[in-house]
Scaffold this active site. Structure first.
Site, PDB file in Angstrom:
ATOM      1  N   GLU A 168      21.903  39.711 -36.959  1.00 54.36           N
ATOM      2  CA  GLU A 168      22.847  39.364 -36.003  1.00 54.36           C
ATOM      3  C   GLU A 168      22.541  39.419 -34.621  1.00 54.36           C
ATOM      4  O   GLU A 168      22.567  40.405 -33.902  1.00 54.36           O
ATOM      5  CB  GLU A 168      24.375  40.135 -36.133  1.00 54.36           C
ATOM      6  CG  GLU A 168      25.028  40.049 -37.690  1.00 54.36           C
ATOM      7  CD  GLU A 168      25.977  40.898 -37.631  1.00 54.36           C
ATOM      8  OE1 GLU A 168      26.359  41.931 -36.858  1.00 54.36           O
ATOM      9  OE2 GLU A 168      26.636  40.988 -38.724  1.00 54.36           O
ATOM     10  N   GLU A 256      26.412  38.498 -45.222  1.00 55.43           N
ATOM     11  CA  GLU A 256      26.967  39.683 -44.891  1.00 55.43           C
ATOM     12  C   GLU A 256      28.681  39.432 -44.766  1.00 55.43           C
ATOM     13  O   GLU A 256      29.021  38.612 -43.941  1.00 55.43           O
ATOM     14  CB  GLU A 256      26.435  40.515 -43.679  1.00 55.43           C
ATOM     15  CG  GLU A 256      26.798  41.821 -43.666  1.00 55.43           C
ATOM     16  CD  GLU A 256      26.266  42.654 -42.428  1.00 55.43           C
ATOM     17  OE1 GLU A 256      25.254  42.718 -42.229  1.00 55.43           O
ATOM     18  OE2 GLU A 256      27.472  42.872 -41.417  1.00 55.43           O
TER      19      GLU A 256
HETATM   20  C1  IDC Z   1      27.618  49.075 -39.525  1.00 55.16           C
HETATM   21  C2  IDC Z   1      27.607  50.392 -40.571  1.00 55.16           C
HETATM   22  C3  IDC Z   1      27.939  51.547 -40.050  1.00 55.16           C
HETATM   23  C4  IDC Z   1      27.069  51.805 -38.901  1.00 55.16           C
HETATM   24  C5  IDC Z   1      26.944  50.751 -37.917  1.00 55.16           C
HETATM   25  C6  IDC Z   1      25.692  50.787 -36.755  1.00 55.16           C
HETATM   26  O1  IDC Z   1      28.678  50.036 -41.486  1.00 55.16           O
HETATM   27  O2  IDC Z   1      27.805  52.739 -40.826  1.00 55.16           O
HETATM   28  O3  IDC Z   1      27.399  52.990 -38.125  1.00 55.16           O
HETATM   29  O4  IDC Z   1      26.827  49.527 -38.787  1.00 55.16           O
HETATM   30  O5  IDC Z   1      26.014  50.288 -35.850  1.00 55.16           O
HETATM   31  C7  IDC Z   1      27.893  44.309 -38.680  1.00 55.16           C
HETATM   32  C8  IDC Z   1      26.512  44.830 -39.023  1.00 55.16           C
HETATM   33  C9  IDC Z   1      26.139  46.019 -39.678  1.00 55.16           C
HETATM   34  C10 IDC Z   1      27.517  46.964 -39.554  1.00 55.16           C
HETATM   35  C11 IDC Z   1      28.610  46.029 -40.138  1.00 55.16           C
HETATM   36  C12 IDC Z   1      30.114  46.896 -39.810  1.00 55.16           C
HETATM   37  O6  IDC Z   1      25.391  43.714 -39.679  1.00 55.16           O
HETATM   38  O7  IDC Z   1      25.214  46.717 -39.476  1.00 55.16           O
HETATM   39  O8  IDC Z   1      27.408  48.040 -40.236  1.00 55.16           O
HETATM   40  N1  IDC Z   1      28.789  44.853 -39.213  1.00 55.16           N
HETATM   41  O9  IDC Z   1      30.241  47.385 -38.289  1.00 55.16           O
HETATM   42  N2  IDC Z   1      28.271  42.994 -38.146  1.00 55.16           N
HETATM   43  C13 IDC Z   1      29.475  42.924 -38.514  1.00 55.16           C
HETATM   44  C14 IDC Z   1      29.921  44.118 -38.888  1.00 55.16           C
END
Ligand code: IDC
Length: 467
Positions: A168, A256
């Site tokens: 992302e 995702e």
């Molecule tokens: C989130 C995980 C969380 C972690 C965080 C780190 O669920 O446990 O603490 O990342 O920054 C994304 C990302 C993905 C995120 C997820 C939810 O690709 O890594 O995971 N998210 O926030 N993009 C949109 C949402």
């Protein structure tokens, strides 16, 4: 006599042995082979649209304990999953680019274990360079190139490995910056692996697919662009962006998504999630759910109180997990343990929907066929996605058409496309739009479809009439 008797016994033994051998069930990979990109669609080795239904791991540094053959087998056989995504953070929490060479080895070993498990199970596997807090993928471009070169060398013989080169892009990174990064990485992968599907992230956390569509990457085959959504945050306006990109001819994959808020926490929104899935099914676009862990966050698929690493029952799943299995597969507890072999384009709720059926009706000149391509359950209702094709069997153009489709039970509209629809309780009629009115001699109209719901699993079409 004696000899004959011996042969008799031997052949009985042989028969018993053959019967006791497990029948080799088809796997997603054995049924669909190498995937490639055709137009805006991902297709299988026979050129048929193939819809990825996947689950992503959490970060490989955080939750490596879910990377196993047992866990992936459950995903395949009980959840209806055909693809796993191995998410390797680049920057945060022992990310690949920030925690030294020993950590890099550990992470690569975890990827190898994940690819092996998926390969043994005949599943597709996405190797995800999970950029996030590093914002601009150019930050670690050098590391990315050497990582993907190593992966491509190792996995170029595999038909099931997909590369996702930046999760992302964010923090104001523009499409032209992402594009230039992608061109450099793709160029290196393609020197080694001519075929593998490569996924490219888009700006603003992989939301700006409409912007990427204005200037796609040229000169390479089998490139797809990623669209990410979290259904409690991203709704209609993001689907519009996707529609713009699709209309412009951009091949999309949702590598995702979650039904939580974008933070990964907060309430889950099942109905928006279902809207997204209907939308993606309608366009034949695949999707991968975030994430396989029991972290205490609403996007995690396993309940935080559950410490099992495989063999989950429905009560071990979080709200997101339960919704996901319902959406992909019907019900976990009813699951027959069948392999996800028969991957039809998307979620088949058990049992009746799997009888994907075509019902046809004819007039003097044409034949209309309505096909149930997909079914799933959401809440208390059963949804079915149908497509309509009308063939003109004569040597003269047909000027216009109207089709009536009768159902066993009453239906409710969910979505529809490429026609003018009128719904009555147990039937609907479809009339053409200006551009698909005329059916040329010996030609056909396609790409007409709709999704309806009912309270009954067995709500199939009873007859089709061309008027
Ligand atoms: C989130 C995980 C969380 C972690 C965080 C780190 O669920 O446990 O603490 O990342 O920054 C994304 C990302 C993905 C995120 C997820 C939810 O690709 O890594 O995971 N998210 O926030 N993009 C949109 C949402």
């Amino acid at each position: 006599m004696k000899k004959k008797g011996m042969w008799g016994v031997l052949s009985i033994l042989l028969l018993a042995f053959v019967l006791s051998c497990p029948v080799l069930a088809a796997t997603p990979l054995s049924a669909h082979g190498r995937l490639s990109v055709k137009g805006t669609k991902l297709v299988d080795s026979e050129g048929k649209t193939f819809q990825i239904k996947g689950v992503s791991t959490h970060g490989l540094s955080w939750y490596p304990e879910y990377v196993s053959k047992e866990a992936f087998k459950d995903l395949r056989d009980k959840w209806g999953v055909n693809t796993v995504r191995l998410a390797m953070y680049t920057a945060e929490y022992n990310g690949y680019c920030v925690a030294g060479s020993q950590n890099q080895k550990t992470l690569k070993n975890r990827i190898d274990a994940g690819v092996k498990a998926a390969t043994d199970l005949g599943m597709y596997v996405i190797i995800d360079w999970h950029t996030l807090s590093d914002g601009n993928p150019n930050t670690y471009k050098k590391q990315s190139i050497s990582f993907f070169k190593a992966m491509a060398k190792k996995y170029k013989g595999h038909k099931n490995v997909i590369y996702e080169i930046c999760n992302e892009p964010n923090g104001g990174t523009s499409w032209s910056q992402v594009k230039s990064y992608a061109q450099s990485v793709i160029k290196e992968i393609r020197k080694i692996d001519k075929h593998a599907v490569i996924l490219v992230g888009t700006p603003t956390w992989s939301q700006d697919v409409d912007i990427a569509a204005k200037s796609p990457i040229k000169g390479y085959k089998n490139i797809m662009y990623t669209l990410h959504f979290y259904a409690n945050t991203h709704r209609d306006s993001y689907r519009s962006k996707a529609e713009t990109a699709i209309k412009a001819g951009l091949p999309l994959l949702v590598s995702e998504f979650g039904i939580s808020s974008a933070s990964g926490s907060g309430g889950v929104n099942e109905s928006e999630g279902t809207k997204w899935i209907s939308f993606l099914n309608k366009h034949g676009i695949g999707y991968v759910a975030w994430n396989l862990s029991n972290k205490n966050e609403s996007c995690a698929l396993i309940k935080s109180s559950c410490s099992k690493k495989s063999g989950w029952t429905s009560s071990d799943l979080s709200k997101s997990g339960k919704w996901l299995v319902r959406t992909y597969q019907g019900s976990l507890d009813q699951s027959s343990g069948q392999s996800a072999s028969s991957q039809k384009p998307a979620s088949d709720s058990k049992p009746s929907a799997s009888k994907a059926k075509t019902v046809s009706g004819a007039s003097k000149s044409c034949r209309a066929s309505v096909k149930a391509v997909n079914s799933w359950k959401s809440g208390k209702r059963y949804f079915t996605h149908y497509t309509l094709t009308i063939k003109n069997n004569t040597k003269k153009d047909v000027k216009s058409w109207k089709v009536r489709i009768n159902f066993k039970k009453s239906i409710k509209k969910s979505s529809e496309w490429n026609g003018v629809y009128t719904y009555k309780s147990k039937y609907l009629t479809i009339k053409p739009l200006s551009w698909n009115k005329r059916i040329p001699a010996k030609g056909k109209v396609t790409d007409i479809g709709f999704i309806v719901s009912s309270t009954s699993k067995t709500n199939l079409v009873t007859s089709v009439k061309l008027q």
